[in-house]
Design an enzyme around this catalytic site. Structure first.
Site, mmCIF file in Angstrom:
data_model
loop_
_atom_site.group_PDB
_atom_site.id
_atom_site.type_symbol
_atom_site.label_atom_id
_atom_site.label_comp_id
_atom_site.label_asym_id
_atom_site.label_seq_id
_atom_site.Cartn_x
_atom_site.Cartn_y
_atom_site.Cartn_z
ATOM 1 N N HIS A 146 0.554 -0.806 -0.288
ATOM 2 C CA HIS A 146 -0.354 -0.018 -0.045
ATOM 3 C C HIS A 146 0.426 0.973 0.231
ATOM 4 O O HIS A 146 0.539 2.601 0.900
ATOM 5 C CB HIS A 146 -1.019 -0.260 1.217
ATOM 6 C CG HIS A 146 -2.025 -0.730 1.341
ATOM 7 N ND1 HIS A 146 -2.609 -1.455 0.195
ATOM 8 C CD2 HIS A 146 -2.494 -1.788 2.426
ATOM 9 C CE1 HIS A 146 -3.299 -2.388 0.593
ATOM 10 N NE2 HIS A 146 -3.419 -2.518 1.421
ATOM 11 N N HIS A 220 -9.603 2.281 0.251
ATOM 12 C CA HIS A 220 -9.416 1.301 1.429
ATOM 13 C C HIS A 220 -10.937 1.434 2.497
ATOM 14 O O HIS A 220 -10.249 0.868 3.347
ATOM 15 C CB HIS A 220 -7.884 0.706 2.284
ATOM 16 C CG HIS A 220 -7.595 -1.130 2.689
ATOM 17 N ND1 HIS A 220 -8.432 -1.013 3.636
ATOM 18 C CD2 HIS A 220 -6.400 -1.461 1.781
ATOM 19 C CE1 HIS A 220 -7.523 -2.339 3.634
ATOM 20 N NE2 HIS A 220 -6.796 -2.228 3.707
ATOM 21 N N GLU A 354 -11.548 -3.052 -2.490
ATOM 22 C CA GLU A 354 -10.507 -2.592 -2.509
ATOM 23 C C GLU A 354 -10.643 -2.405 -5.092
ATOM 24 O O GLU A 354 -9.696 -3.876 -5.042
ATOM 25 C CB GLU A 354 -8.714 -2.902 -2.754
ATOM 26 C CG GLU A 354 -9.547 -2.517 -0.916
ATOM 27 C CD GLU A 354 -8.205 -3.270 -0.023
ATOM 28 O OE1 GLU A 354 -7.511 -3.002 -0.865
ATOM 29 O OE2 GLU A 354 -8.377 -4.307 0.392
#
Length: 389
Positions: A146, A220, A354
């Protein structure tokens, strides 16, 4: 005779005055009735706390005429709250998060945040581009996750109100300098959240670079459409005939595997908890579901995912232009984080959908490319539409 003429003139004057007064009253009533009812959500802005360096964080609230609303802050571009009605018309918050800034600054699992430069994992924090090797932070065991130690979820975005003919929202911008978190190129990013009266939250992503680089942006948010502490009774449909198996570190093996006959078959609505504890190697590796599904269509008019929550009657549909969707079943939530209402977020109390390109794409030539060239504009969009059964 003169008296009769005078009386007749007076009567005509009074009649004309009465007609004019009645006409004026009707015009006033007509003007009042013709005033259009507010249909576009309204935007307000308020402080949401202060960063350690003194930077003020703002919260934008976009509220529909019926009271449904979304809150977005400039720290991480986080969706902190999303209030939508249940089958009885009662508004409820369907995303996990916090009411104040500090819990977001503390260790938290990316609640509601913009993820970048690269959503999901890159194997061993390494990739090559044009023959040059790049090294990223390994912040998820041996892998990069991420965007690194300080991804887009931990930066302060510049926010401004935006409005279209149908929606209102906030435009967030951030410039990621060349070399930030190890990524090449200066990347100018714009993420626009739009909220519609029909309870659709749309996210538009754009980015431009001055040097060849990789980009994979997503959001997210953790969802829970009901009042139960877990999401196991939520019914999920994923418009995907294939998924990406992973190795022991949750990096895709490169194979696209058919979901048919496996616990990963969500081609028809079924409870999330139906097979989540099945004796299956892939389930064991993810600790449940933490995999990317290969969507059957990237058409923005085709449903990519649908979720129903039986008790509240809420329904969420996901549409996207992305080729994949990461379904995560909240396997690492353990009750150590307290939510907005003071209730701990326990094991599997939220799920994520996502929308994104595939994990580890820079190291997997068979996956869709995530390379962004100078002079090109990265564009992708996703929307979450809420309704009831």
């Amino acid at each position: 005779m003169r008296l009769m003429k005078h009386a007749l003139t007076l009567f005509i004057c009074l009649l004309l005055m009465s007609c004019e007064a009645e006409k004026a009253q009707k015009e006033q009533e007509s003007d009042t009735m013709s005033e259009p009812e507010a249909t576009i959500p309204a935007i307000t802005k308020a402080p949401f706390g202060t960063m350690p360096d003194g930077t003020e964080i703002e919260k934008f609230t976009v509220e529909a005429p019926d009271g449904a609303k979304v809150d977005i802050i400039t720290y991480g571009g986080i969706v902190t709250s999303l209030m939508v009605p249940d089958k009885d018309g009662n508004l409820g918050d369907v995303v996990l998060g916090h009411n104040s800034l500090q819990p977001y600054l503390d260790d938290n699992p990316f609640f509601g945040a913009i993820i970048g430069r690269y959503g999901n994992r890159i194997a061993k924090g390494k990739f090559s581009l044009d023959g040059e090797a790049y090294t990223l932070a390994t912040n998820n065991d041996q892998n990069h996750l991420h965007g690194g130690e300080k991804g887009f979820d931990k930066v302060v975005w510049q926010g401004k109100e935006v409005q279209t003919e149908e929606a209102a929202g906030v435009e967030l911008t951030y410039t990621s300098p060349d070399g930030e978190e190890g990524y090449p190129g200066t990347l100018d990013v714009k993420v626009t959240y739009l909220f519609y009266p029909d309870h659709t939250l749309e996210i538009l992503y754009e980015a431009e670079t001055d040097k060849r680089t990789i980009v994979n942006l997503t959001n997210h948010s953790y969802f829970n459409l009901g009042s139960d502490s877990t999401i196991l009774d939520h019914r999920l449909m994923l418009n995907a005939s294939q998924y990406l198996p992973v190795d022991n570190t949750l990096i895709p093996t490169g194979e696209l595997k058919q979901v048919e006959g496996t616990p990963f078959d969500f081609t028809e609505l079924q409870p999330i908890g139906e097979y989540i504890n099945a004796e299956n190697e892939q389930i064991a590796r993810g600790g449940g579901y933490d995999h990317c599904w290969v969507l059957n269509s990237d058409s923005y008019s085709t449903v990519a995912a649908r979720v129903q929550e039986p008790q509240s009657g809420r329904v969420m549909e996901v549409y996207t232009t992305e080729p994949g969707i990461q379904f995560y079943s909240g396997n690492f939530l353990d009750g150590s984080i307290t939510g907005k209402d003071g209730t701990p977020y326990v094991y599997r109390s939220g799920f994520c959908l996502e929308t994104q390109h595939f994990p580890d794409s820079p190291n997997q030539p068979g996956f869709p490319s995530v390379v962004l060239e100078p002079g090109e504009t990265y564009r992708t969009k996703t929307k979450y539409t809420f309704g009831t059964l």
